[in-house]
Scaffold this motif. Sequence first.
Motif, short mmCIF file in Angstrom:
data_model
loop_
_atom_site.label_atom_id
_atom_site.label_comp_id
_atom_site.label_asym_id
_atom_site.label_seq_id
_atom_site.Cartn_x
_atom_site.Cartn_y
_atom_site.Cartn_z
N ARG A 114 0.83 -1.21 0.00
CA ARG A 114 0.00 0.00 0.00
C ARG A 114 0.86 1.26 0.00
O ARG A 114 0.55 2.25 -0.67
CB ARG A 114 -0.91 0.01 1.22
N ALA A 117 2.40 1.77 -3.48
CA ALA A 117 1.40 2.19 -4.47
C ALA A 117 0.94 3.62 -4.23
O ALA A 117 0.71 4.37 -5.18
CB ALA A 117 0.21 1.23 -4.42
N PRO A 120 4.79 6.55 -4.48
CA PRO A 120 5.90 6.03 -5.30
C PRO A 120 7.19 6.83 -5.15
O PRO A 120 8.27 6.29 -5.38
CB PRO A 120 5.35 6.11 -6.73
N VAL A 189 -4.24 -3.68 -5.57
CA VAL A 189 -3.30 -2.58 -5.29
C VAL A 189 -2.03 -2.69 -6.12
O VAL A 189 -1.49 -1.68 -6.59
CB VAL A 189 -2.94 -2.55 -3.78
N ILE A 190 -1.55 -3.90 -6.34
CA ILE A 190 -0.21 -4.09 -6.88
C ILE A 190 -0.04 -3.53 -8.29
O ILE A 190 1.07 -3.15 -8.69
CB ILE A 190 0.20 -5.57 -6.81
N ARG A 192 -0.71 -0.72 -9.23
CA ARG A 192 -0.39 0.71 -9.15
C ARG A 192 1.05 0.95 -8.69
O ARG A 192 1.46 2.11 -8.53
CB ARG A 192 -1.35 1.41 -8.19
N VAL A 193 1.81 -0.11 -8.44
CA VAL A 193 3.19 0.05 -7.98
C VAL A 193 4.09 0.35 -9.18
O VAL A 193 4.13 -0.41 -10.15
CB VAL A 193 3.67 -1.23 -7.26
N ALA A 220 1.95 -6.86 -11.27
CA ALA A 220 2.84 -5.72 -11.04
C ALA A 220 3.50 -5.30 -12.34
O ALA A 220 3.98 -6.15 -13.10
CB ALA A 220 3.90 -6.09 -10.01
#
Length: 253
Positions: A114, A117, A120, A189-190, A192-193, A220
């Motif tokens: 979290r 994401a 960054p 969520v991943i 958005r990393v 990812a």
Amino acid sequence: MHTTGRQRYTVRWDKAAGHRVRSLHTGGDHTQGPQVVMVPGLGAPGYLLDALEGCGAWAESFLLDVPGFGHRQPRACPARIPALAGLVSAWLASVPREPVVLAGHSTGAQIALRVAAGHPERVRSLVLMGPTFPPALRRVSGLFGALVRTLTHESVGELGVTVPYYIRGGVGELFRYVRSALHDAPERVIGRVACPTLILRGAHDAFAPRAWVHRLAATAPHGRSMTVPGAHNFPYRHGGLASALVAEAARHR
């Protein structure tokens, strides 16, 4: 100052989001290069000390005591995934000198994910070790089965470096922490990393099954996965390997 094997670590307190946050710190003589920040699972930093020491051999490294089960109350924040992610984000904004290599284990991986994401600019590389929980384990029956399958491959010695933290945290707060983690959805969520992401799992880890880890790595944008010896708490018995893989992730940009 405390000595645990090869390295020494100091206990430090820093302000973040108006709260005092405790961390274990080592490798402070490494004034150049990346900094490593580790987030433990279920608020029990003790089982990650070997991994911290390994990272401290090549980088300034911190092991966060969040939500604060390593000391007396008051806690820095409630033991809930969103609140913990907010606290770690605030700490990263005020303490490290530059974007960090962020490594989280178990529920700590959910927190680290979290943070990476949402912020960054504060994370240069991300390492998720034994990330929890795949959808099939977000109900009691699935979770209990995974627990039984995993415990047979864990070390009895882990009790001494985890249970004291759980007792200090309290059964009620620990239960609420687990419930919060079960309601989390890392797969949402991943994607958005933005930074390179390395996902690790123990070969006998039923909490982070192979298909789940591969799915996260594939989602990812810059993800890859690896299976290592051990079970869910592999960093406890393989701290040197965990720190070496964090070092490898730091070079992979």
